[in-house]
Design an enzyme around this catalytic site. Structure first.
Site, PDB file in Angstrom:
ATOM      1  CG  ASP A  34      80.899  93.558  74.947  1.00 57.47           C
ATOM      2  OD1 ASP A  34      79.680  93.315  75.057  1.00 57.47           O
ATOM      3  OD2 ASP A  34      81.455  94.520  75.501  1.00 57.47           O
ATOM      4  CE  LYS A  53      78.818  96.917  76.593  1.00 54.47           C
ATOM      5  NZ  LYS A  53      79.968  96.658  75.691  1.00 54.47           N
TER       6      LYS A  53
END
Length: 382
Positions: free
Chosen positions: A49, A79
């Site tokens: 992540d 992201k």
């Protein structure tokens, strides 16, 4: 949300998404080259992540290449920073993240924050415009799954009204002191997988007396207790670590069940007396000795060893119903992953152990306790 345990990239436990993909239940946040390589090569981590904001996408490419783990065996999340929100800029930013990471596609692409601060446009307008670009990236296959981060119910409701595809994931802070249960329930009801970051509360949870006490009880570390607590609540969990030894420690959380080990005598019926039933750890070798056993998941049942008769199958089902009823009283209903209910018939118990089962009072149930969360659910505005 479906129970963890389905295979994800690399074959580890994972949770299915509405996109048709399965996201590993345990991921790795943060960046240290040696730690990432160690996590991939030695610890079996397959879920990375990151975010543009973290500034380490290019560095992760080098670590992934050095690990020699195949791309198809990895789950890579990054992201979109709110400075890149907008239709065209979102598509451009996604391509740039893929280039920095050295990949042709992303497993999961998230809008990092609900607020945008674009002059002349409301946050809602910018979110909708950005999400339409995310939908296009998903439909083209550049992003295999799409989602959001730090979104509240109001933001998700607006997105539902303004766009066509429901986010597959909502990544939000989640730990024993920050438990937005209303948001978790909302996401679950709309098939949005809830992903939790900061499971150790930035280290604050590691010294909490209750967590320390639980760690001593189970022979684990406070970090392992917090991570397993999060996973056992059905949360895809992303601990941040830059040290190889801490990553190894975190990975051992997946095999831990926060149940007290207990057994109790149980006189069940005249035609089939179940003299004893026991909750085992999923990894317990004791399960092998049971003539019949059920692995209890959140949404499914798996027969581990065949029942000896149709009557036993029927009675096991009734016994399981009783166990689930008791579980709900202990707030176990959504946390039955990695447990095994083993039952031993009275005839086997008598012949192999020489025991006799003392009768219970009517309506008596065996004691079962799950270590509860700490405090009350956090308010939505975290």
């Amino acid at each position: 949300m479906a129970a963890a345990g389905r295979p994800g990239p690399g074959g580890g436990p994972a949770v299915p998404l509405a996109s048709g993909r399965s996201i590993p239940v345990l991921g790795l946040g943060g960046y240290s080259h040696s730690a990432v390589v160690h996590a991939l090569q030695k610890c079996g981590i397959r879920h990375i992540d990151t975010a543009k904001r973290y500034g380490c996408e290019s560095l992760l490419q080098k670590a992934i290449r050095e690990s020699a783990v195949k791309r198809e065996d990895l789950w890579i999340t990054t992201k979109l920073w709110h400075g890149d929100y907008g239709y065209e800029s979102t598509k451009k930013a996604c391509l740039e993240s893929c280039q920095r990471l050295g990949v042709e596609y992303l497993d999961l692409y998230l809008m990092h924050w609900p607020d945008a601060d674009v002059p002349g446009k409301s946050n809602r307008e910018v979110r909708a415009e950005t999400w339409r670009a995310m939908e296009e990236l998903y439909e083209k296959g550049l992003c295999k799954s799409i989602g959001v981060s730090n979104f509240l119910i109001s933001h998700l409701e607006q997105l539902k009204e303004d766009c066509g595809i429901t986010p597959h994931v909502n990544q939000v802070e989640y730990h024993p002191f920050q438990r937005p249960q209303e948001l978790v329930d909302y996401c679950k009801s709309r098939d949005i997988v809830f992903e939790g970051y900061c499971p150790l509360a930035k280290g604050e949870a590691l010294t909490h007396p209750t967590i320390v006490q639980m760690a001593k009880k189970y022979g684990r570390t406070p970090a392992q207790i917090c991570i397993r607590w999060s996973i056992q609540n059905g949360i895809v969990t992303i601990p941040k670590s830059t040290k190889a030894e801490r990553i190894e420690e975190n990975c051992k959380s997946v095999g831990l069940s926060l149940y007290y080990f207990w057994s109790s005598w149980w006189k069940y019926s005249s035609d089939l007396t179940l003299s004893r039933w026991i909750v085992f750890s999923h990894s317990s070798d004791a399960v092998v000795s049971c003539p019949a056993a059920l692995a209890v998941g959140e949404n499914d049942l798996l027969v581990v060893s065949e029942a000896t008769s149709v009557g036993m199958e029927k009675n096991l089902g009734v016994l399981l119903d009783k166990w689930l009823d008791m579980s709900q009283q202990c707030e176990l209903a959504a946390q039955k992953v990695n447990c095994v209910l083993g039952c031993i018939t009275s005839s086997v118990a008598s012949s192999e152990r020489g025991d006799s089962a003392p009768p219970l009072h009517s309506g008596e149930t065996p004691p079962g306790v799950l270590c509860p969360g700490l405090g009350s659910p956090a308010q939505e505005g975290h």
